[in-house]
Every structure is written in structure tokens, then in C-alpha cells.
Design a protein around this motif. Structure first.
Motif, mmCIF file in Angstrom:
data_model
loop_
_atom_site.group_PDB
_atom_site.id
_atom_site.type_symbol
_atom_site.label_atom_id
_atom_site.label_comp_id
_atom_site.label_asym_id
_atom_site.label_seq_id
_atom_site.Cartn_x
_atom_site.Cartn_y
_atom_site.Cartn_z
ATOM 1 N N LYS A 55 0.761 -1.163 0.054
ATOM 2 C CA LYS A 55 -0.070 -0.162 -0.069
ATOM 3 C C LYS A 55 0.770 1.219 0.167
ATOM 4 N N MET A 67 0.614 5.255 1.157
ATOM 5 C CA MET A 67 -0.119 6.304 2.018
ATOM 6 C C MET A 67 0.452 7.602 1.997
ATOM 7 N N SER A 117 -3.944 12.490 -5.300
ATOM 8 C CA SER A 117 -4.676 11.300 -5.573
ATOM 9 C C SER A 117 -4.805 10.915 -7.224
ATOM 10 N N ASP A 153 -2.665 4.970 -7.580
ATOM 11 C CA ASP A 153 -3.262 4.345 -6.581
ATOM 12 C C ASP A 153 -2.458 4.554 -5.091
ATOM 13 N N LEU A 155 -3.365 6.244 -1.140
ATOM 14 C CA LEU A 155 -4.289 6.550 -0.124
ATOM 15 C C LEU A 155 -3.682 7.960 0.442
ATOM 16 N N HIS A 199 -6.263 1.907 8.269
ATOM 17 C CA HIS A 199 -5.971 1.381 6.923
ATOM 18 C C HIS A 199 -5.159 0.172 6.643
#
Length: 203
Positions: A3, A5, A27, A32, A34, A85
Motif C-alpha cells: 500500500k 499512503m 490522488s 493508487d 491513499l 487502513h
């Protein structure tokens, strides 16, 4: 799956929603990713909004202590987002990006080695953290500052870059002539260009 972020950290007397436009732009630009923009942990003690630490009566001598005192609540805020998250710094990529007081706290998290960070972006901030520092020397940093800033002089970012360099951290700078204490489209685009290869890199 890894992920990515970005946590956006607002300035004193502001709120997370005030950075919504920047978060939306990043974003869209960075793919991709967060983006989270939390409110500071306490209400601003001189008006509406929130703060990471009080600036009421602050001096050059007391600033470092206030930053150190703010760490527990700051860390709890970030850790709450990571848990919410399911983001694990090190396994996943965590970027801290802050404006003004948010920049101060982003740089503090960097130099006290609180989390493995993929990058730090500091807009219109300063490095005022108490020593000793224990940074991860491989964290890329971008310092963005308006050269007509009457609140925090751009020289603070210049000094921060030098101090980070002495600590083994490579810090890029982007100084904007004629710009006051604010976020600009050019600064946001510069930061996006800085972050894109770092977030897409396979380590």
C-alpha cells in the motif's frame, strides 16, 4: 499487495479538510495512493481550528520542548490512521507531507526515526526538533518554501536542508520567489513530481 499512503498535516489553527484540494490533486496525479488529512489532536487555543502544539507565548528557546511534548499525541494520530487502513511502514510506503506546523511535525517524525518513511515533504516549515536525532538516512526529503513568507522565513528551509545534510539525509529544496506563507499549485506539482518515482519504485 504493498500500500501507498500520504498523510497530509495541516498548519496551526487549520484543519485536515483544508488540505482536501491538495489531497485530491495528488490522488489523481499519483495514482493508487491513499491520502489522509487528519485534524490535529487539540483545538487551537487562540481561535477556531486545530493544532499539533500550542504557539501561545512560544519562543525560540521553548519551541523544541513543545515539539517533543507533542510527539505522543501526534504519534497516536498517525498510528490510528495506520491501524485503520492496515498500513505497515516498511512493508508499505508511508509519506508525511505537512504545511507550516504540519511540516515541523513531519520533519520531527523524520529526525526522531518514529517510522520508516518513503519520503517527507515540508511546505513552509522549519526543523526545530530537539537533539539527539536518530533519522533513517535513506529517506528522501523535499523542502518547499515561498521566498516572501512573513511567518516562517524561507531561510528556515535552507537551514533545515543543511542540517539534514549534516545528518546524512539528502534534502531537495524548491524556493518560490514572491510567494508568501501558502501552498501554491507550482509547489504541489513540484512535490508530485518528487513523490511519483519514489512511490512507484520497487525496493
Amino acid at each position: 499487495m504493498m500500500k501507498k499512503m500520504i498523510v497530509l498535516l495541516h498548519g496551526v489553527g487549520s484543519r485536515g479538510d483544508d488540505l482536501r484540494g491538495l489531497g485530491k490533486y495528488w490522488s489523481q496525479t499519483l495514482g493508487d495512493v491513499l491520502v489522509a488529512s487528519p485534524d490535529g489532536p487539540s483545538h487551537f487555543d487562540m481561535g477556531p481550528g486545530f493544532q499539533w502544539f500550542s504557539v501561545n507565548g512560544i519562543t525560540e528557546e521553548t519551541r523544541a520542548g513543545r515539539i517533543a511534548d507533542a510527539r505522543a499525541a501526534f504519534n497516536a494520530t498517525i498510528n490510528g490512521l495506520l491501524e485503520k487502513h492496515d498500513v505497515q511502514p516498511g512493508r508499505d510506503k508511508l509519506v508525511l507531507a505537512g504545511f507550516s506546523q504540519g511540516a515541523i511535525m513531519s520533519l520531527d517524525a523524520l529526525v526522531n526515526g518514529q517510522w520508516p518513511l518513503a519520503a517527507v515533504v515540508a511546505f513552509s516549515g522549519r526543523l526545530a526538533s530537539p537533539r539527539p536525532w536518530q533519522p533513517a538516512s535513506n529517506t528522501p526529503v523535499l523542502l518547499v518554501h515561498g521566498m516572501s513568507d512573513p511567518v516562517i522565513t524561507w531561510k528556515e528551509s535552507e537551514r533545515a536542508a543543511a542540517a539534514l545534510g549534516d545528518a546524512g539525509i539528502n534534502a531537495d529544496t524548491y524556493f518560490e520567489p514572491g510567494v508568501p506563507h501558502t501552498l501554491t499549485a507550482n509547489g504541489a506539482m513540484k512535490a508530485a513530481s518528487f513523490l511519483q518515482p519514489l512511490l512507484n519504485r520497487v525496493d
